[in-house]
Motif scaffolding. Structure first.
Motif, PDB file in Angstrom:
ATOM      1  N   ILE A 159       0.872  -1.181   0.000  1.00 50.74           N
ATOM      2  CA  ILE A 159       0.000   0.000   0.000  1.00 50.74           C
ATOM      3  C   ILE A 159       0.906   1.227   0.000  1.00 50.74           C
ATOM      4  CG2 ILE A 159      -1.846  -1.228   1.191  1.00 50.74           C
ATOM      5  CD1 ILE A 159      -0.129   1.433   3.142  1.00 50.74           C
ATOM      6  N   ARG A 160       0.324   2.399  -0.265  1.00 51.50           N
ATOM      7  CA  ARG A 160       1.133   3.618  -0.288  1.00 51.50           C
ATOM      8  C   ARG A 160       0.550   4.654   0.657  1.00 51.50           C
ATOM      9  NH1 ARG A 160       3.561   5.308  -6.089  1.00 51.50           N
ATOM     10  NH2 ARG A 160       4.881   6.495  -4.669  1.00 51.50           N
ATOM     11  N   VAL A 161       1.453   5.404   1.284  1.00 55.50           N
ATOM     12  CA  VAL A 161       1.088   6.481   2.197  1.00 55.50           C
ATOM     13  C   VAL A 161       1.707   7.759   1.665  1.00 55.50           C
ATOM     14  CG1 VAL A 161       1.075   7.295   4.581  1.00 55.50           C
ATOM     15  CG2 VAL A 161       1.151   4.830   4.109  1.00 55.50           C
ATOM     16  N   VAL A 162       0.872   8.771   1.417  1.00 57.75           N
ATOM     17  CA  VAL A 162       1.347  10.027   0.827  1.00 57.75           C
ATOM     18  C   VAL A 162       0.680  11.203   1.536  1.00 57.75           C
ATOM     19  CG1 VAL A 162       1.752   8.981  -1.437  1.00 57.75           C
ATOM     20  CG2 VAL A 162      -0.467  10.027  -0.940  1.00 57.75           C
ATOM     21  N   GLY A 163       1.140  12.398   1.221  1.00 53.78           N
ATOM     22  CA  GLY A 163       0.540  13.610   1.783  1.00 53.78           C
ATOM     23  C   GLY A 163       1.458  14.260   2.787  1.00 53.78           C
ATOM     24  N   ALA A 164       0.899  14.597   3.947  1.00 51.87           N
ATOM     25  CA  ALA A 164       1.663  15.286   4.988  1.00 51.87           C
ATOM     26  C   ALA A 164       2.432  14.274   5.829  1.00 51.87           C
ATOM     27  CB  ALA A 164       0.735  16.115   5.857  1.00 51.87           C
ATOM     28  N   VAL A 230      -2.571  11.267   4.027  1.00 54.98           N
ATOM     29  CA  VAL A 230      -2.503  12.010   5.282  1.00 54.98           C
ATOM     30  C   VAL A 230      -2.722  13.478   4.940  1.00 54.98           C
ATOM     31  CG1 VAL A 230      -1.089  12.608   7.268  1.00 54.98           C
ATOM     32  CG2 VAL A 230      -0.921  10.313   6.264  1.00 54.98           C
ATOM     33  N   PRO A 231      -3.853  14.048   5.344  1.00 54.41           N
ATOM     34  CA  PRO A 231      -4.176  15.411   4.900  1.00 54.41           C
ATOM     35  C   PRO A 231      -3.365  16.475   5.636  1.00 54.41           C
ATOM     36  CG  PRO A 231      -5.869  14.608   6.388  1.00 54.41           C
ATOM     37  CD  PRO A 231      -4.929  13.452   6.159  1.00 54.41           C
ATOM     38  N   PHE A 232      -3.248  17.623   4.994  1.00 52.87           N
ATOM     39  CA  PHE A 232      -2.621  18.766   5.638  1.00 52.87           C
ATOM     40  C   PHE A 232      -3.616  19.386   6.625  1.00 52.87           C
ATOM     41  CE2 PHE A 232      -0.142  18.144   1.837  1.00 52.87           C
ATOM     42  CZ  PHE A 232       1.150  18.413   2.267  1.00 52.87           C
ATOM     43  N   ILE A 237      -3.997  25.468   6.614  1.00 50.58           N
ATOM     44  CA  ILE A 237      -4.088  25.794   5.184  1.00 50.58           C
ATOM     45  C   ILE A 237      -5.296  26.668   4.862  1.00 50.58           C
ATOM     46  CG2 ILE A 237      -2.895  23.663   4.583  1.00 50.58           C
ATOM     47  CD1 ILE A 237      -5.571  22.531   3.635  1.00 50.58           C
ATOM     48  N   ALA A 238      -6.117  26.984   5.876  1.00 50.10           N
ATOM     49  CA  ALA A 238      -7.280  27.831   5.644  1.00 50.10           C
ATOM     50  C   ALA A 238      -6.843  29.190   5.100  1.00 50.10           C
ATOM     51  CB  ALA A 238      -8.057  28.013   6.936  1.00 50.10           C
ATOM     52  N   GLY A 239      -7.549  29.650   4.079  1.00 57.79           N
ATOM     53  CA  GLY A 239      -7.193  30.916   3.446  1.00 57.79           C
ATOM     54  C   GLY A 239      -6.372  30.727   2.188  1.00 57.79           C
TER      55      GLY A 239
END
Length: 264
Positions: A159-164, A230-232, A237-239
């Motif tokens: 499996i793969r893990v990406v993002g933050a 994995v979300p930021f 990140i708002a704005g």
């Protein structure tokens, strides 16, 4: 002269009518990957998925859960989605630099580079492509169209893990292991949202999974070939990005396909 040219043109048009009728009543569809008869074949207009899988001879070793239905008409929409995400990642980086948030600036820049290199596939998600299921479930047996491709990969083992995350990871698949537990081998960065992850199963289904102690979801095992995004951190990140940014990233990952060696 004019009458003669007109008669020649009429004769050519009449001669072309059978070819035009044939073009309107047949389509070409490709089958690739773990199939006995790969390549393009001609089908009657209105042919369905089951006709293609039967003619192509899907191999018993094909990984139907990770099979992909690729439609050229979806490519433009997916290109726009990727371009928007890449733009937003640039805005996240600029905002983070202005706020002296080095970890978020570095993480968003690295993920921007990675995401920019992902292919536009035209994959239609949410389609059941198991030949046996198509035979007994007419509701899943959708019509195919000119230029479509059915791709059947072989079963991957990871499996793969990406993002933050500190670095994108490819990890061995562990049967029945909760998605959250893979993060022990691929830790989130300080730029990650602490409350949730996104699971993208190999059939393109996307799930939001809460992982904090106060909101933890029921365990969600992954199928081989799944993604964990994995979300930021949504507050950080708002704005710079809209509220649906992280969901859109997961939806884009759902369009990716498994390659011959497990990953494209």
């Amino acid at each position: 002269m004019r009458r003669g040219a007109w008669m020649v043109g009429l004769a050519m048009a009449i001669h072309a009518l059978p070819l035009m009728a044939q073009a309107q009543t047949t389509i070409k569809v490709d089958a690739e990957g773990a199939v006995g008869r790969p390549g393009s074949a001609v089908y009657p207009s209105g042919a369905r998925l089951s006709a293609v899988t039967a003619a192509a001879g899907v191999d018993h070793a094909a990984y139907a859960l990770g099979a992909a239905w690729l439609q050229p008409g979806l490519a433009r929409e997916q290109l726009r989605l990727r371009a928007g995400l890449v733009y937003e990642l640039g805005a996240i980086r600029r905002q983070a630099m202005a706020a002296d948030n080095a970890l978020l600036a570095e993480g968003s820049a690295a993920f921007q580079t990675w995401l920019s290199g992902r292919p536009i596939t035209g994959r239609r998600t949410g389609a059941a492509l198991d030949p046996a299921r198509l035979e007994v479930t007419p509701a899943d047996d959708w019509p195919v169209h000119e230029g479509d491709t059915l791709f059947y990969p072989r079963r991957p083992a990871d499996i793969r893990v990406v993002g933050a995350v500190g670095k994108a990871c490819r990890l061995p698949h562990v049967p029945m292991q909760d998605a959250r537990r893979y993060l022990a081998s691929c830790p989130s960065s300080a730029a990650a949202d602490p409350d949730l992850i996104y699971v993208v199963q190999p059939d393109g289904a996307v799930f939001e999974q809460n992982i904090a102690l106060w909101n933890r979801s029921e365990p969600r095992p992954l199928a081989p070939g799944a993604w964990i995004y994995v979300p930021f951190n949504r507050h950080a990140i708002a704005g710079a990005a809209d509220d649906g940014f992280n969901q859109d990233v997961a939806n884009f990952l759902a369009t990716q396909t498994l390659g011959e060696e497990g990953w494209q």
